[in-house]
Design a protein around this motif. Structure first.
Motif, PDB file in Angstrom:
ATOM      1  N   LYS A   1      -0.222   0.960  -0.458  1.00 28.98           N
ATOM      2  CA  LYS A   1       0.921   1.837  -0.237  1.00 28.98           C
ATOM      3  C   LYS A   1       2.157   1.261  -0.933  1.00 28.98           C
ATOM      4  O   LYS A   1       2.347   0.051  -1.003  1.00 28.98           O
ATOM      5  CB  LYS A   1       1.209   1.966   1.260  1.00 28.98           C
ATOM      6  CG  LYS A   1       0.077   2.616   2.029  1.00 28.98           C
ATOM      7  CD  LYS A   1      -0.011   4.104   1.745  1.00 28.98           C
ATOM      8  CE  LYS A   1      -0.961   4.795   2.707  1.00 28.98           C
ATOM      9  NZ  LYS A   1      -1.033   6.227   2.436  1.00 28.98           N
ATOM     10  N   LYS A   2       2.994   2.175  -1.426  1.00 27.41           N
ATOM     11  CA  LYS A   2       4.157   1.770  -2.200  1.00 27.41           C
ATOM     12  C   LYS A   2       5.451   2.085  -1.447  1.00 27.41           C
ATOM     13  O   LYS A   2       5.612   3.185  -0.910  1.00 27.41           O
ATOM     14  CB  LYS A   2       4.167   2.487  -3.550  1.00 27.41           C
ATOM     15  CG  LYS A   2       2.908   2.175  -4.352  1.00 27.41           C
ATOM     16  CD  LYS A   2       3.049   2.516  -5.823  1.00 27.41           C
ATOM     17  CE  LYS A   2       3.199   3.996  -6.070  1.00 27.41           C
ATOM     18  NZ  LYS A   2       3.107   4.295  -7.524  1.00 27.41           N
ATOM     19  N   VAL A   3       6.345   1.122  -1.432  1.00 27.27           N
ATOM     20  CA  VAL A   3       7.620   1.260  -0.733  1.00 27.27           C
ATOM     21  C   VAL A   3       8.749   0.984  -1.729  1.00 27.27           C
ATOM     22  O   VAL A   3       8.713  -0.003  -2.460  1.00 27.27           O
ATOM     23  CB  VAL A   3       7.722   0.269   0.450  1.00 27.27           C
ATOM     24  CG1 VAL A   3       9.055   0.453   1.187  1.00 27.27           C
ATOM     25  CG2 VAL A   3       6.548   0.449   1.419  1.00 27.27           C
ATOM     26  N   PHE A   4       9.728   1.870  -1.749  1.00 22.31           N
ATOM     27  CA  PHE A   4      10.889   1.718  -2.645  1.00 22.31           C
ATOM     28  C   PHE A   4      12.102   1.445  -1.756  1.00 22.31           C
ATOM     29  O   PHE A   4      12.385   2.215  -0.830  1.00 22.31           O
ATOM     30  CB  PHE A   4      11.093   3.011  -3.437  1.00 22.31           C
ATOM     31  CG  PHE A   4      11.849   2.845  -4.738  1.00 22.31           C
ATOM     32  CD1 PHE A   4      12.800   1.858  -4.911  1.00 22.31           C
ATOM     33  CD2 PHE A   4      11.587   3.707  -5.799  1.00 22.31           C
ATOM     34  CE1 PHE A   4      13.484   1.718  -6.108  1.00 22.31           C
ATOM     35  CE2 PHE A   4      12.260   3.581  -7.009  1.00 22.31           C
ATOM     36  CZ  PHE A   4      13.211   2.582  -7.166  1.00 22.31           C
TER      37      PHE A   4
ATOM     38  N   CYS B   1      13.246  -7.856   2.081  1.00 18.01           N
ATOM     39  CA  CYS B   1      12.299  -6.749   2.250  1.00 18.01           C
ATOM     40  C   CYS B   1      11.079  -6.938   1.360  1.00 18.01           C
ATOM     41  O   CYS B   1       9.941  -6.692   1.788  1.00 18.01           O
ATOM     42  CB  CYS B   1      12.968  -5.418   1.911  1.00 18.01           C
ATOM     43  SG  CYS B   1      14.192  -4.900   3.122  1.00 18.01           S
ATOM     44  N   THR B   2      11.312  -7.372   0.130  1.00 17.99           N
ATOM     45  CA  THR B   2      10.206  -7.595  -0.802  1.00 17.99           C
ATOM     46  C   THR B   2       9.259  -8.650  -0.260  1.00 17.99           C
ATOM     47  O   THR B   2       8.035  -8.463  -0.225  1.00 17.99           O
ATOM     48  CB  THR B   2      10.744  -8.023  -2.187  1.00 17.99           C
ATOM     49  OG1 THR B   2      11.592  -6.985  -2.688  1.00 17.99           O
ATOM     50  CG2 THR B   2       9.608  -8.255  -3.174  1.00 17.99           C
TER      51      THR B   2
ATOM     52  N   TYR C   1       2.005  -4.445   0.888  1.00 19.88           N
ATOM     53  CA  TYR C   1       2.523  -3.254   0.224  1.00 19.88           C
ATOM     54  C   TYR C   1       3.004  -3.589  -1.184  1.00 19.88           C
ATOM     55  O   TYR C   1       3.352  -4.728  -1.477  1.00 19.88           O
ATOM     56  CB  TYR C   1       3.692  -2.661   1.014  1.00 19.88           C
ATOM     57  CG  TYR C   1       3.317  -2.277   2.418  1.00 19.88           C
ATOM     58  CD1 TYR C   1       2.557  -1.139   2.674  1.00 19.88           C
ATOM     59  CD2 TYR C   1       3.710  -3.069   3.502  1.00 19.88           C
ATOM     60  CE1 TYR C   1       2.196  -0.797   3.984  1.00 19.88           C
ATOM     61  CE2 TYR C   1       3.349  -2.734   4.806  1.00 19.88           C
ATOM     62  CZ  TYR C   1       2.596  -1.600   5.032  1.00 19.88           C
ATOM     63  OH  TYR C   1       2.243  -1.270   6.310  1.00 19.88           O
ATOM     64  N   GLU C   2       3.032  -2.569  -2.031  1.00 18.07           N
ATOM     65  CA  GLU C   2       3.638  -2.711  -3.355  1.00 18.07           C
ATOM     66  C   GLU C   2       5.099  -2.271  -3.249  1.00 18.07           C
ATOM     67  O   GLU C   2       5.382  -1.186  -2.730  1.00 18.07           O
ATOM     68  CB  GLU C   2       2.890  -1.837  -4.367  1.00 18.07           C
ATOM     69  CG  GLU C   2       3.361  -2.028  -5.791  1.00 18.07           C
ATOM     70  CD  GLU C   2       2.681  -1.076  -6.775  1.00 18.07           C
ATOM     71  OE1 GLU C   2       3.255  -0.875  -7.851  1.00 18.07           O
ATOM     72  OE2 GLU C   2       1.600  -0.545  -6.458  1.00 18.07           O
TER      73      GLU C   2
ATOM     74  N   VAL D   1       7.533   0.724   8.983  1.00 20.01           N
ATOM     75  CA  VAL D   1       6.716   0.970   7.796  1.00 20.01           C
ATOM     76  C   VAL D   1       5.313   1.411   8.207  1.00 20.01           C
ATOM     77  O   VAL D   1       4.789   2.417   7.722  1.00 20.01           O
ATOM     78  CB  VAL D   1       6.661  -0.285   6.882  1.00 20.01           C
ATOM     79  CG1 VAL D   1       5.625  -0.090   5.789  1.00 20.01           C
ATOM     80  CG2 VAL D   1       8.035  -0.550   6.278  1.00 20.01           C
ATOM     81  N   LYS D   2       4.718   0.678   9.134  1.00 23.38           N
ATOM     82  CA  LYS D   2       3.356   1.031   9.604  1.00 23.38           C
ATOM     83  C   LYS D   2       3.332   2.441  10.180  1.00 23.38           C
ATOM     84  O   LYS D   2       2.412   3.207   9.941  1.00 23.38           O
ATOM     85  CB  LYS D   2       2.908   0.049  10.697  1.00 23.38           C
ATOM     86  CG  LYS D   2       2.349  -1.245  10.152  1.00 23.38           C
ATOM     87  CD  LYS D   2       1.573  -1.984  11.256  1.00 23.38           C
ATOM     88  CE  LYS D   2       1.314  -3.429  10.867  1.00 23.38           C
ATOM     89  NZ  LYS D   2       2.193  -4.391  11.553  1.00 23.38           N
ATOM     90  N   LYS D   3       4.371   2.751  10.965  1.00 27.69           N
ATOM     91  CA  LYS D   3       4.424   4.040  11.627  1.00 27.69           C
ATOM     92  C   LYS D   3       4.405   5.177  10.598  1.00 27.69           C
ATOM     93  O   LYS D   3       3.743   6.188  10.781  1.00 27.69           O
ATOM     94  CB  LYS D   3       5.694   4.130  12.470  1.00 27.69           C
ATOM     95  CG  LYS D   3       5.787   5.351  13.341  1.00 27.69           C
ATOM     96  CD  LYS D   3       7.057   5.333  14.165  1.00 27.69           C
ATOM     97  CE  LYS D   3       7.925   6.508  13.780  1.00 27.69           C
ATOM     98  NZ  LYS D   3       9.228   6.508  14.430  1.00 27.69           N
ATOM     99  N   HIS D   4       5.133   5.000   9.497  1.00 32.82           N
ATOM    100  CA  HIS D   4       5.232   6.061   8.508  1.00 32.82           C
ATOM    101  C   HIS D   4       4.118   6.044   7.473  1.00 32.82           C
ATOM    102  O   HIS D   4       3.911   7.024   6.777  1.00 32.82           O
ATOM    103  CB  HIS D   4       6.600   6.006   7.822  1.00 32.82           C
ATOM    104  CG  HIS D   4       7.705   6.507   8.700  1.00 32.82           C
ATOM    105  ND1 HIS D   4       7.999   7.842   8.836  1.00 32.82           N
ATOM    106  CD2 HIS D   4       8.542   5.840   9.523  1.00 32.82           C
ATOM    107  CE1 HIS D   4       8.994   7.981   9.708  1.00 32.82           C
ATOM    108  NE2 HIS D   4       9.340   6.784  10.130  1.00 32.82           N
ATOM    109  N   LEU D   5       3.389   4.936   7.379  1.00 33.78           N
ATOM    110  CA  LEU D   5       2.356   4.849   6.345  1.00 33.78           C
ATOM    111  C   LEU D   5       0.938   4.866   6.888  1.00 33.78           C
ATOM    112  O   LEU D   5      -0.011   4.882   6.126  1.00 33.78           O
ATOM    113  CB  LEU D   5       2.562   3.565   5.502  1.00 33.78           C
ATOM    114  CG  LEU D   5       3.819   3.599   4.635  1.00 33.78           C
ATOM    115  CD1 LEU D   5       3.898   2.344   3.787  1.00 33.78           C
ATOM    116  CD2 LEU D   5       3.856   4.826   3.745  1.00 33.78           C
ATOM    117  N   SER D   6       0.797   4.866   8.219  1.00 36.07           N
ATOM    118  CA  SER D   6      -0.580   4.842   8.723  1.00 36.07           C
ATOM    119  C   SER D   6      -1.158   6.256   8.774  1.00 36.07           C
ATOM    120  O   SER D   6      -0.452   7.219   8.851  1.00 36.07           O
ATOM    121  CB  SER D   6      -0.612   4.232  10.113  1.00 36.07           C
ATOM    122  OG  SER D   6       0.264   4.913  10.951  1.00 36.07           O
TER     123      SER D   6
END
Length: 121
Positions: free
Chosen positions: A5-8, A20-21, A29-30, A116-121
């Protein structure tokens, strides 16, 4: 693995971007970061993240305008935007921007990972 998964993360504070990185790469995550929201739609389209963190105080185009630009773009509006601010009024700022959620600064690592987990799972 192809489904990383990619996060900007958009933030004008280099330390926050580095933090954050570090946390999110460690979690698998990428990550891409940017210190400005200039050409926001181009920046986001080039990476096509699964999730965006948007700081409120960005040079030039602020977080509210940047979030609205993403949310009014038919190709990008599906991407969840987490509004990111130390402002006491963060929930109303996030609403005004049309963000999907928000994270107060300073944040703890667990809170960042959880959202992050909540929005990407």
């Amino acid at each position: 693995m192809a489904d990383t998964k990619k996060v900007f993360v958009f933030d004008d504070n280099r330390d926050i971007l580095d933090l954050c990185t570090f946390i999110l790469e460690d979690a698998g995550y990428e990550i891409k970061t940017s210190e400005s929201a200039n050409d926001i739609e181009t920046q986001v389209s080039a990476f096509m993240p699964d999730l965006i963190f948007m700081d409120n105080w960005l040079p030039d185009l602020g977080g509210i305008q940047a979030t609205r630009a993403i949310k009014s773009n038919p190709d990008l509006k599906h991407i969840p935007v987490i509004y990111f601010s130390a402002n006491n009024d963060i929930s109303s700022l996030a609403d005004e921007a049309g963000a999907d959620s928000y994270l107060s600064k300073p944040f703890d690592i667990a809170a960042l990972e959880d959202i992050v987990k909540k929005h990407l799972s």
